[in-house]
Design a protein around this motif. Sequence first.
Motif, short mmCIF file in Angstrom:
data_model
loop_
_atom_site.label_atom_id
_atom_site.label_comp_id
_atom_site.label_asym_id
_atom_site.label_seq_id
_atom_site.Cartn_x
_atom_site.Cartn_y
_atom_site.Cartn_z
N ASN A 111 -27.09 -4.34 37.09
CA ASN A 111 -27.68 -3.43 36.11
C ASN A 111 -28.39 -4.33 35.10
O ASN A 111 -27.72 -5.03 34.33
N PRO A 112 -29.73 -4.37 35.11
CA PRO A 112 -30.43 -5.26 34.18
C PRO A 112 -29.96 -5.09 32.74
O PRO A 112 -29.93 -6.05 31.98
N GLY A 113 -29.56 -3.87 32.39
CA GLY A 113 -29.15 -3.60 31.02
C GLY A 113 -27.86 -4.26 30.61
O GLY A 113 -27.61 -4.45 29.42
N ASN A 114 -26.98 -4.60 31.58
CA ASN A 114 -25.73 -5.24 31.17
C ASN A 114 -25.69 -6.72 31.51
O ASN A 114 -24.65 -7.36 31.42
N ILE A 115 -26.86 -7.28 31.87
CA ILE A 115 -26.94 -8.71 32.15
C ILE A 115 -27.03 -9.51 30.84
O ILE A 115 -26.61 -10.65 30.77
N LYS A 146 -23.85 3.19 26.40
CA LYS A 146 -23.36 3.93 25.25
C LYS A 146 -24.41 4.88 24.69
O LYS A 146 -24.11 6.03 24.34
N HIS A 147 -25.67 4.42 24.59
CA HIS A 147 -26.69 5.27 23.97
C HIS A 147 -26.97 6.52 24.81
O HIS A 147 -27.33 7.57 24.28
N LEU A 148 -26.79 6.42 26.13
CA LEU A 148 -27.00 7.60 26.99
C LEU A 148 -25.82 8.57 26.89
O LEU A 148 -26.01 9.79 26.92
N LEU A 149 -24.62 8.03 26.74
CA LEU A 149 -23.46 8.90 26.55
C LEU A 149 -23.55 9.63 25.21
O LEU A 149 -23.18 10.81 25.10
N GLU A 150 -24.07 8.93 24.21
CA GLU A 150 -24.25 9.58 22.91
C GLU A 150 -25.34 10.65 22.99
O GLU A 150 -25.24 11.72 22.38
N LYS A 151 -26.38 10.37 23.74
CA LYS A 151 -27.50 11.31 23.87
C LYS A 151 -27.08 12.58 24.61
O LYS A 151 -27.41 13.70 24.20
N TYR A 152 -26.34 12.40 25.72
CA TYR A 152 -26.01 13.55 26.58
C TYR A 152 -24.59 14.09 26.38
O TYR A 152 -24.27 15.17 26.88
N SER A 163 -30.90 6.26 32.99
CA SER A 163 -30.42 4.89 33.09
C SER A 163 -31.16 4.13 34.19
O SER A 163 -31.63 3.01 33.99
N ALA A 164 -31.28 4.76 35.35
CA ALA A 164 -31.97 4.12 36.48
C ALA A 164 -33.41 3.78 36.14
O ALA A 164 -33.89 2.67 36.42
N LEU A 165 -34.11 4.71 35.51
CA LEU A 165 -35.52 4.49 35.20
C LEU A 165 -35.70 3.45 34.10
O LEU A 165 -36.68 2.70 34.09
N GLU A 166 -34.74 3.39 33.16
CA GLU A 166 -34.80 2.35 32.13
C GLU A 166 -34.66 0.97 32.76
O GLU A 166 -35.38 0.03 32.42
N HIS A 167 -33.71 0.85 33.70
CA HIS A 167 -33.50 -0.43 34.38
C HIS A 167 -34.71 -0.79 35.24
O HIS A 167 -35.11 -1.96 35.32
N PHE A 179 -37.16 -3.83 44.64
CA PHE A 179 -35.82 -3.32 44.33
C PHE A 179 -35.63 -1.89 44.84
O PHE A 179 -36.58 -1.16 45.09
N LYS A 180 -34.36 -1.55 45.01
CA LYS A 180 -33.95 -0.20 45.36
C LYS A 180 -33.00 0.29 44.27
O LYS A 180 -32.54 -0.51 43.44
N ILE A 181 -32.72 1.57 44.26
CA ILE A 181 -31.94 2.16 43.17
C ILE A 181 -30.83 3.03 43.74
O ILE A 181 -31.00 3.73 44.74
N SER A 182 -29.68 3.02 43.07
CA SER A 182 -28.62 3.97 43.39
C SER A 182 -28.14 4.62 42.09
O SER A 182 -28.16 4.00 41.03
N VAL A 183 -27.76 5.89 42.18
CA VAL A 183 -27.20 6.63 41.03
C VAL A 183 -25.94 7.34 41.51
O VAL A 183 -25.93 8.54 41.74
N LYS A 184 -24.88 6.60 41.64
CA LYS A 184 -23.67 7.13 42.25
C LYS A 184 -22.73 7.79 41.24
O LYS A 184 -22.68 7.41 40.08
N ALA A 185 -21.98 8.75 41.74
CA ALA A 185 -20.93 9.39 40.97
C ALA A 185 -19.84 9.82 41.95
O ALA A 185 -20.11 10.04 43.14
N SER A 186 -18.62 9.95 41.48
CA SER A 186 -17.55 10.44 42.36
C SER A 186 -17.60 11.96 42.48
O SER A 186 -17.02 12.52 43.41
N ASP A 187 -18.30 12.60 41.55
CA ASP A 187 -18.50 14.05 41.61
C ASP A 187 -19.70 14.34 42.52
O ASP A 187 -20.81 13.90 42.25
N VAL A 188 -19.45 15.07 43.59
CA VAL A 188 -20.50 15.33 44.59
C VAL A 188 -21.69 16.04 43.97
O VAL A 188 -22.85 15.68 44.22
N PHE A 189 -21.44 17.03 43.15
CA PHE A 189 -22.52 17.81 42.55
C PHE A 189 -23.40 16.93 41.66
O PHE A 189 -24.63 17.02 41.70
N MET A 190 -22.74 16.09 40.84
CA MET A 190 -23.50 15.22 39.94
C MET A 190 -24.33 14.22 40.72
O MET A 190 -25.51 14.00 40.42
#
Length: 383
Positions: A111-115, A146-152, A163-167, A179-190
């Motif tokens: 995640n470029p943002g946490n490097i 954090k800023h996305l959790l505060e936003k949403y 987050s993906a598009l920012e990175h 590069f390729k992108i993944s946006v995974k969640a344990s919630d199937v719907f999300m």
Amino acid sequence: MSGYRPYQHIERRKSRQIHVGKVAVGGDAPISVQTMTNTLTSDAQATIEQIRRAELAGVDIVRVSCPDEESTAALAEIVREVNVPIVADIHFHYKRAIEAAKAGAACLRINPGNIGSAERVREVVNAAKDYGCSIRIGVNAGSLEKHLLEKYGEPNPEALVDSALEHAKILEDHDFREFKISVKASDVFMAVAAYQQLAEACDYPLHIGITEAGSKRAGTVKSSIGLGNLLWAGIGDTMRVSLSAAPEEEVLVGWDILKSLGLRHRGVKIISCPSCARQGFNVVETVQTLEDRLAHIKTPLTLSIIGCVVNGPGEALMTDLGVTGGGSGRHMVYSAGKQDHTIPAADMIEHVVELVEERVANIQAEEAKEKAEKERAEALITK
């Protein structure tokens, strides 16, 4: 048996193509199957052995975690001893990403943002460029910024996509697009909603998965629902089934999902009935035995194993080979959808294995002949 009907056609999303080592991802490349090791990467031999088992199951790409210097130090030996490209999983420590690139990783999962600082990101991108690495931007609902959790207010599809598009913009600003992108969640719907939105928002190849899906059985069901939904809609260029199980089990489930949708073909696809009181032989035991006996075959082939004549002849019409349970201890064998001969029950499994292996040998011989003829024709043209 080959050929598709209109209702079986899947129109894949158009994406740009990148490479993970020798494996093309996106564009018109086949959807690749990935897994991840769960050994200590610093234990090179254990990791290599696990990757080799995944290779036998048909894996295309393998990811290994690189949390420390011992892991990246072992990476060079691992890369050298296996036959598939290796993705180095990196979190927070930018130096691990640079070390992994130097060690021969085909791709860096970051995640470029946490490097860290812009300078550190630049160093990682430069290392990727210098050593021919691609990058996977791996966004996860469990570790959003954090800023996305505060936003949403909470993890949701929109936050994952933002987050993906920012990175992605960070990498693009460094003139890096491999590069390729993944946006995974344990919630199937999300997860499904996030991938649907991301597929609309960009043309980068997408690595799809339902993260932390669970045990072998529950995780297989959960992943099949989520990944099946996306793949059916044409979304997904590479995939991982995340199970609390051996990596090769993830690979086998991934292949089964792709084969079920007609997106890729490998090995023997067995169509079998659940069995009932009408069965002329023990279908469950027969199928389990045949799956084990035919696991070594890579050439695509379809085989129907049906216990009685209610559905047997109809299923046999759609498969390369088939067996339907009959009376008096003899069963009907079908070839290319037509009745061919009967066999005694005691000989059925050995006979089916022989038929499959013979059919595969004929297919391989024909393919080799066609390849040789094509090469001769091309040689004549170049003269």
